[in-house]
Scaffold this motif. Structure first.
Motif, PDB file in Angstrom:
ATOM      1  N   ILE A  86      83.030  41.205  23.926  1.00 51.07           N
ATOM      2  CA  ILE A  86      83.233  40.010  24.752  1.00 51.07           C
ATOM      3  C   ILE A  86      82.383  40.172  26.006  1.00 51.07           C
ATOM      4  CG2 ILE A  86      84.901  38.646  26.057  1.00 51.07           C
ATOM      5  CD1 ILE A  86      87.083  39.801  24.185  1.00 51.07           C
ATOM      6  N   TRP A  87      81.449  39.228  26.220  1.00 45.97           N
ATOM      7  CA  TRP A  87      80.605  39.270  27.406  1.00 45.97           C
ATOM      8  C   TRP A  87      81.045  38.174  28.360  1.00 45.97           C
ATOM      9  CZ3 TRP A  87      77.156  36.630  30.524  1.00 45.97           C
ATOM     10  CH2 TRP A  87      76.320  37.409  31.344  1.00 45.97           C
ATOM     11  N   ILE A  88      81.788  38.576  29.385  1.00 44.36           N
ATOM     12  CA  ILE A  88      82.247  37.659  30.431  1.00 44.36           C
ATOM     13  C   ILE A  88      82.178  38.414  31.750  1.00 44.36           C
ATOM     14  CG2 ILE A  88      84.185  36.348  31.359  1.00 44.36           C
ATOM     15  CD1 ILE A  88      85.143  35.890  28.498  1.00 44.36           C
TER      16      ILE A  88
ATOM     17  N   GLU B 116      74.246  49.021  33.256  1.00 42.07           N
ATOM     18  CA  GLU B 116      75.484  49.627  32.793  1.00 42.07           C
ATOM     19  C   GLU B 116      76.318  48.690  31.935  1.00 42.07           C
ATOM     20  OE1 GLU B 116      76.523  48.241  37.042  1.00 42.07           O
ATOM     21  OE2 GLU B 116      74.775  48.556  35.783  1.00 42.07           O
ATOM     22  N   GLY B 117      75.957  47.407  31.918  1.00 40.49           N
ATOM     23  CA  GLY B 117      76.566  46.459  31.006  1.00 40.49           C
ATOM     24  C   GLY B 117      77.823  45.782  31.507  1.00 40.49           C
ATOM     25  N   ARG B 118      78.139  44.646  30.872  1.00 40.89           N
ATOM     26  CA  ARG B 118      79.323  43.865  31.217  1.00 40.89           C
ATOM     27  C   ARG B 118      80.204  43.611  29.980  1.00 40.89           C
ATOM     28  NH1 ARG B 118      74.971  40.749  34.257  1.00 40.89           N
ATOM     29  NH2 ARG B 118      75.583  40.669  36.457  1.00 40.89           N
ATOM     30  N   SER B 119      79.953  44.302  28.895  1.00 40.37           N
ATOM     31  CA  SER B 119      80.668  44.020  27.645  1.00 40.37           C
ATOM     32  C   SER B 119      81.975  44.800  27.577  1.00 40.37           C
ATOM     33  CB  SER B 119      79.790  44.383  26.446  1.00 40.37           C
ATOM     34  OG  SER B 119      78.592  43.632  26.453  1.00 40.37           O
ATOM     35  N   ILE B 120      83.011  44.130  27.072  1.00 42.02           N
ATOM     36  CA  ILE B 120      84.299  44.765  26.828  1.00 42.02           C
ATOM     37  C   ILE B 120      84.662  44.583  25.362  1.00 42.02           C
ATOM     38  CG2 ILE B 120      85.042  44.408  29.203  1.00 42.02           C
ATOM     39  CD1 ILE B 120      86.879  42.152  28.167  1.00 42.02           C
ATOM     40  N   GLU B 121      85.656  45.326  24.913  1.00 42.61           N
ATOM     41  CA  GLU B 121      86.111  45.238  23.526  1.00 42.61           C
ATOM     42  C   GLU B 121      87.627  45.399  23.482  1.00 42.61           C
ATOM     43  OE1 GLU B 121      84.953  48.491  20.983  1.00 42.61           O
ATOM     44  OE2 GLU B 121      84.954  49.916  22.640  1.00 42.61           O
TER      45      GLU B 121
ATOM     46  N   GLY C 147      74.141  39.404  26.443  1.00 47.46           N
ATOM     47  CA  GLY C 147      74.657  40.751  26.243  1.00 47.46           C
ATOM     48  C   GLY C 147      75.610  40.779  25.070  1.00 47.46           C
ATOM     49  N   ALA C 148      76.019  41.982  24.676  1.00 45.86           N
ATOM     50  CA  ALA C 148      76.917  42.129  23.530  1.00 45.86           C
ATOM     51  C   ALA C 148      78.210  41.360  23.771  1.00 45.86           C
ATOM     52  CB  ALA C 148      77.212  43.605  23.305  1.00 45.86           C
ATOM     53  N   GLY C 149      78.531  40.446  22.873  1.00 41.75           N
ATOM     54  CA  GLY C 149      79.719  39.624  23.041  1.00 41.75           C
ATOM     55  C   GLY C 149      79.453  38.274  23.657  1.00 41.75           C
TER      56      GLY C 149
END
Length: 554
Positions: A57-59, A136-141, A531-533
């Motif tokens: 999830i990219w938020i 460093e990214g903003r994606s969560i899972e 980004g991923a998501g």
């Protein structure tokens, strides 16, 4: 707890068509807003393409990120999306995504004990070098979950595309480390921890799951708590409208019988894209991407898009997709190439034997370059050392490739670059020079042709034990060539909508009572991928927005 299969419900406030992340989020939001809500699903299983995905999830600025100390100014998020998306989608839709995304996840966490997530540290934004990008990214899972909590719904959750050994469950955080199990102590420790977890799960008879199936399971548990029925085996046939052209419900089919479902507050279309509709692919997608190598749900045939167009809805971005380099195994399964394109001792060539882009680029970027240049077939070239060090196409380091891959022509091997060239039908001198030039870049640590390794994203799946994680020489026989195709995770084009997720007509007016989200709608990411998501994130956000608007409409 059971998933409802009867068709007794004929009139509700809010109908959600589709049971992916966007649809389930919308149904949950609507129910907590006081609406009598129903989900109908075409398939005999629920979860859609989300259940087949990585579940990212990219938020930006969501609560999980904030707890990890990843906090953005709104201006930086907007600058990044302006750089990635440009003016390809309405500005107000981007604003709605930025502002409502964190609020949506706060709402889910606050109202349901099932909806819990973790940050994927280091999973870079896909364009971290652009203004506002984050290396460093903003994606969560979603956190892992025991599917036994679903009760009778567990066997109705869409199965994964590939079976895993009993007890084994791997998160995105685990995956990147496990890719380096032969190269780093972190990879080995992760493998040991994964093995211990698997043994414990088997011993305790847990049915642990991660990624997209975990996200769907958590969202389904939330909707069950909210009292939302889910009716499977119920494909939508068309939308129902009144004399003003407003949507009043859906005509569906259940067990071969027509079912009219009236929706007092609205209908949300969350039926996925048109990735498995061959006629629509040929009519809309760009040359080179019209053949179906999609990893999306087989049930996604454009139903929601077609239904919307039948009542005058506008569409956009129909020539694009969430592209993904893929290969089709002899058993017909389409397998994606995500991490492999970053591994050292590999490169990708076109039919002339030349490289044509940065192999490690984000997958949509890579396939856009492939389609733009007509580089089909493309061949993923790697040497014997790569097969001993890194997973490739689901084959673990040191494991033999299936004989059927060679027999079908999917995979070739030879003792020299010239021999490999002969096997795949490219010029031997050209391929040899391509490998020699790449090896020079590997030794110097700089890809002067395409900048492979310059971006933090490139290096995420690279080998951290090397000075240059994505670059190493290709010099040990036998050499291999794997044929790759322009595949996709789903199509990008769909119904045009406003910042309330309301579907728009071709004349710019709103179709009252009709909403859309996910791949049924024209992607808020435009032609790119933040980004991923960035598929699932917006699907959930605009599903939430649609439901809140329907609640207020009363």
């Amino acid at each position: 707890m059971t998933t409802e299969h009867d068709n007794t419900c004929r009139e509700v406030d809010f109908v959600v068509v589709g049971s992916g992340a966007g649809g389930l989020t919308a149904a949950y939001t609507a129910a907590l807003g006081g609406l009598d809500t129903l989900i109908i699903e075409k398939s005999p299983v629920f979860g859609g393409s989300t259940a087949l995905s990585g579940g990212g999830i990219w938020i930006p600025n969501n609560p999980t990120l904030r707890r990890a100390g990843i906090v953005d100014s709104r201006d930086s998020v907007r600058a990044y999306l302006d750089a990635v998306v440009g003016d390809r989608v309405p500005s107000e839709n981007i604003d709605a995504f930025i502002d409502e995304g964190p609020a949506m996840l706060e709402f889910l966490e606050r109202t349901s004990p099932h909806l819990r997530f973790q940050w994927c540290p280091g999973y870079s934004d896909y364009h971290p070098e652009k203004p506002g990008g984050r290396p460093e990214g903003r994606s969560i899972e979603p956190l892992p979950i025991d599917l036994r909590r679903l009760g009778d719904d567990e066997p109705l959750l869409r199965p994964a595309a590939l079976a895993t050994p009993p007890g084994l469950f791997i998160t995105s955080k685990d995956f990147v480390a496990l890719n380096m199990v032969m190269r780093t102590w972190h990879g080995r420790r992760t493998a040991m921890q994964t093995g211990v977890r698997a043994a414990k799960a088997v011993l305790l008879r847990r049915h642990m799951e991660t990624l997209g199936r975990a996200l769907i399971a958590r969202l389904r548990l939330a909707t069950v708590d909210a009292g939302v029925p889910l009716v499977l085996d119920t494909p939508m046939q068309r939308l129902l409208t009144d004399e003003r052209g407003a949507v009043t419900g859906v005509l569906a089919e259940h067990r071969g019988q027509p079912v009219r479902i009236r929706a007092r507050r609205g209908v949300l279309l969350a039926t996925g894209g048109f990735e498995h509709n061959h006629e629509m692919r040929k009519a809309h997608l760009r040359a080179g991407g019209r053949d179906d190598y999609s990893a999306a749900s087989d049930d996604n045939t454009g139903d929601g898009i077609i239904a919307g167009q039948q009542i005058g809805a506008a569409v956009d971005l129909m020539d694009d997709a969430w592209w993904m380099p893929s290969f089709q195994r002899p058993d017909g399964i389409n397998q994606v190439l995500v991490s492999e394109r970053s591994i050292p001792r590999s490169l990708i060539i076109d039919p002339t034997g030349r490289r044509f882009t940065n192999e490690a680029a984000p997958y949509v970027t890579f396939v856009h370059a492939q389609l733009a240049g007509g580089h089909d077939p493309a061949w993923f070239i790697f040497d014997h050392t790569a097969t001993r060090r890194y997973p490739i196409g689901g084959i673990m380091p040191g494991q033999r490739f299936p004989a059927a891959w060679y027999e079908s022509g999917l995979l070739h091997r030879a003792e020299s670059p010239a021999g490999l060239a002969a096997a795949i039908g490219v010029d031997a001198d050209t391929l040899t020079r391509t490998i020699q030039r790449f090896n020079g870049f590997a030794r110097s640590g700089a890809d002067l042709d395409f900048g492979r390794g310059d971006s933090a994203y490139d290096n995420y799946y690279g080998d951290p034990s090397l000075p240059h994680p994505t670059l190493d020489v290709i010099d040990r026989a036998p050499f291999h060539a794997l044929r790759i195709r322009p595949g996709d995770l789903g199509t990008k084009g769909g119904l045009v909508y406003n910042s309330n997720a309301q579907v728009m007509r071709t004349d710019g007016s709103v179709i009252e009572g009709l909403y859309a989200t996910g791949n049924t709608s024209a992607a808020v990411m435009g032609n790119d991928y933040a980004g991923a998501g960035a598929t699932i994130g917006p699907a959930m956000v605009f599903g939430h927005i649609a439901a809140r608007h329907a609640v207020r409409a009363g």
